[in-house]
Motif scaffolding. Structure first.
Motif, short mmCIF file in Angstrom:
data_model
loop_
_atom_site.label_atom_id
_atom_site.label_comp_id
_atom_site.label_asym_id
_atom_site.label_seq_id
_atom_site.Cartn_x
_atom_site.Cartn_y
_atom_site.Cartn_z
N SER A 174 0.83 -1.20 0.00
CA SER A 174 0.00 0.00 0.00
C SER A 174 0.87 1.26 0.00
N ILE A 175 0.49 2.18 -0.87
CA ILE A 175 1.28 3.39 -1.09
C ILE A 175 0.55 4.59 -0.49
N SER A 176 1.29 5.36 0.30
CA SER A 176 0.73 6.55 0.95
C SER A 176 1.27 7.81 0.29
N GLY A 177 0.95 8.96 0.89
CA GLY A 177 1.41 10.24 0.37
C GLY A 177 2.91 10.41 0.38
N ILE A 178 3.64 9.56 1.09
CA ILE A 178 5.11 9.62 1.09
C ILE A 178 5.66 9.55 -0.32
N VAL A 179 4.97 8.82 -1.20
CA VAL A 179 5.48 8.64 -2.56
C VAL A 179 5.60 9.98 -3.30
N THR A 180 4.85 10.98 -2.87
CA THR A 180 4.90 12.29 -3.53
C THR A 180 6.04 13.16 -3.02
N PHE A 181 6.73 12.74 -1.96
CA PHE A 181 7.80 13.55 -1.38
C PHE A 181 9.04 13.49 -2.28
N ASN A 182 9.75 14.59 -2.37
CA ASN A 182 10.92 14.67 -3.26
C ASN A 182 11.99 13.63 -2.93
N LYS A 183 12.18 13.36 -1.65
CA LYS A 183 13.29 12.48 -1.26
C LYS A 183 12.93 10.99 -1.33
N ALA A 184 11.70 10.67 -1.69
CA ALA A 184 11.26 9.26 -1.69
C ALA A 184 11.63 8.56 -2.99
N THR A 185 12.91 8.66 -3.36
CA THR A 185 13.33 8.11 -4.65
C THR A 185 13.24 6.59 -4.70
N GLU A 186 13.63 5.92 -3.61
CA GLU A 186 13.57 4.46 -3.60
C GLU A 186 12.12 3.98 -3.70
N LEU A 187 11.22 4.64 -2.99
CA LEU A 187 9.81 4.26 -3.02
C LEU A 187 9.23 4.47 -4.42
N LYS A 188 9.58 5.55 -5.06
CA LYS A 188 9.09 5.79 -6.42
C LYS A 188 9.52 4.64 -7.35
N ASP A 189 10.75 4.19 -7.17
CA ASP A 189 11.25 3.08 -7.99
C ASP A 189 10.48 1.79 -7.70
N VAL A 190 10.19 1.56 -6.42
CA VAL A 190 9.42 0.38 -6.04
C VAL A 190 8.05 0.40 -6.73
N VAL A 191 7.39 1.55 -6.71
CA VAL A 191 6.07 1.66 -7.34
C VAL A 191 6.15 1.39 -8.83
N ARG A 192 7.19 1.90 -9.48
CA ARG A 192 7.35 1.64 -10.91
C ARG A 192 7.50 0.15 -11.21
N ARG A 193 8.15 -0.58 -10.31
CA ARG A 193 8.52 -1.97 -10.58
C ARG A 193 7.47 -2.99 -10.15
N ILE A 194 6.64 -2.65 -9.17
CA ILE A 194 5.65 -3.60 -8.67
C ILE A 194 4.42 -3.59 -9.59
N PRO A 195 3.87 -4.76 -9.92
CA PRO A 195 2.65 -4.78 -10.73
C PRO A 195 1.51 -4.03 -10.06
N TYR A 229 -0.45 10.27 -8.42
CA TYR A 229 1.00 10.15 -8.50
C TYR A 229 1.40 8.73 -8.89
N VAL A 230 0.70 7.74 -8.37
CA VAL A 230 0.96 6.36 -8.76
C VAL A 230 0.71 6.19 -10.26
N ALA A 231 -0.37 6.77 -10.76
CA ALA A 231 -0.68 6.70 -12.19
C ALA A 231 0.45 7.30 -13.02
N MET A 232 0.99 8.42 -12.56
CA MET A 232 2.08 9.07 -13.27
C MET A 232 3.32 8.17 -13.30
N LEU A 233 3.66 7.59 -12.14
CA LEU A 233 4.83 6.73 -12.06
C LEU A 233 4.68 5.47 -12.91
N LYS A 234 3.47 4.94 -12.97
CA LYS A 234 3.21 3.71 -13.70
C LYS A 234 2.96 3.95 -15.19
N GLY A 235 2.78 5.21 -15.57
CA GLY A 235 2.44 5.49 -16.96
C GLY A 235 1.06 4.97 -17.33
#
Length: 259
Positions: A174-195, A229-235
């Motif tokens: 489950s993804i929270s608002g943390i994913v929108t934070f500038n420093k959450a680079t690892e989390l952004k990558d996780v979201v991109r990679r997880i189905p 934001y998840v939609a943006m990361l996932k395309g």
């Protein structure tokens, strides 16, 4: 349709920000958020929270003791009695947090195990909080047979490898608002990679408001920003993210009957 898969409706500001829980839900529904899971963190506070949400059939509940709240009291029989209520669709929030209270690791582990055992007994999924305790969290889930009921690692901030290990146990991320934070680079990558089929979205209200609301008290209406934001990361389109995460929610929480 959007679902806030993790919020604490009993902890919002009803003095100056919201009139009452109906006001909170109305604000969220005006932004397309149709269902909510209100999560308990102590046994003492849970009955009042359950009564608060009982008039609203589109709000479900989860019952547990947060690892940072174990000093407020834990009783297995009482947890079981509360968790058998028909509105309770999950056991938790439970888990391990060594970031804030590493000195209570053994006590946290013992109580975490009891939550998992109860979830298996009641055939209800788990809501897991984990921080700085990756190996122990996964080990306990495996040792106690958590794959029999599955669950979710909520407000995920861990590694891709941990996410994959949890998914292999039948868990969602489950993804929270943390994913929108500038420093959450690892989390952004996780979201991109997880189905997308293994993702949920949440607010964890009243905490962790997403950008552009960061610094304000969070509320369920803001889960829309998380999903966008998840939609943006996932395309993916927003519609796709809403549809799939909502389907994931009702697949996981099978006791939550859509109205």
């Amino acid at each position: 349709m959007l679902i806030d898969s993790h919020c604490h409706l009993d902890k919002l500001d009803y003095d100056s920000l919201h009139q009452n829980v109906a006001d909170v839900l109305d604000k969220a529904q005006a932004r397309g958020v149709d269902y909510f899971l209100s999560v308990g963190v102590t046994l003492d506070s849970f009955p009042a929270m359950l009564e608060m949400i009982r008039p609203y059939p589109h709000v479900f509940a989860s019952c547990g003791v947060h690892p940072l709240d174990i000093e407020n009291g834990f009783d297995y029989d009482r947890l079981k009695a509360l968790a058998t209520d028909e509105r309770v669709v999950a056991v938790g929030e439970t888990g391990l947090d060594y970031h804030y209270q590493p000195e209570l690791a053994e006590q946290q582990q013992a109580i975490f195990r009891q939550h998992v055992r109860l979830a298996v007994e009641l055939n209800k999924p788990l809501i897991i909080h984990t921080r700085a305790a990756r190996e122990d969290t996964l080990a306990i889930l495996r040792e106690e047979g958590a794959e029999r009921v599955g669950g979710v690692l909520h407000c995920f901030t861990e590694s891709y490898e941990m996410a994959q290990a949890a998914i292999e146990l039948g868990f969602y991320i489950s993804i929270s608002g943390i994913v929108t934070f500038n420093k959450a680079t690892e989390l952004k990558d996780v979201v991109r990679r997880i189905p997308l089929e293994r993702l949920l979205v949440e607010t964890d209200s009243p905490y962790l408001a997403p950008v552009p609301h960061r610094g304000k008290q969070n509320q369920p209406a803001y889960v829309k920003e998380v999903a966008e934001y998840v939609a943006m990361l996932k395309g993916e389109s927003m519609e796709t993210v809403c549809d799939i995460t909502s389907r994931n929610f009702f697949t996981l929480f099978s006791g939550a009957n859509p109205q």
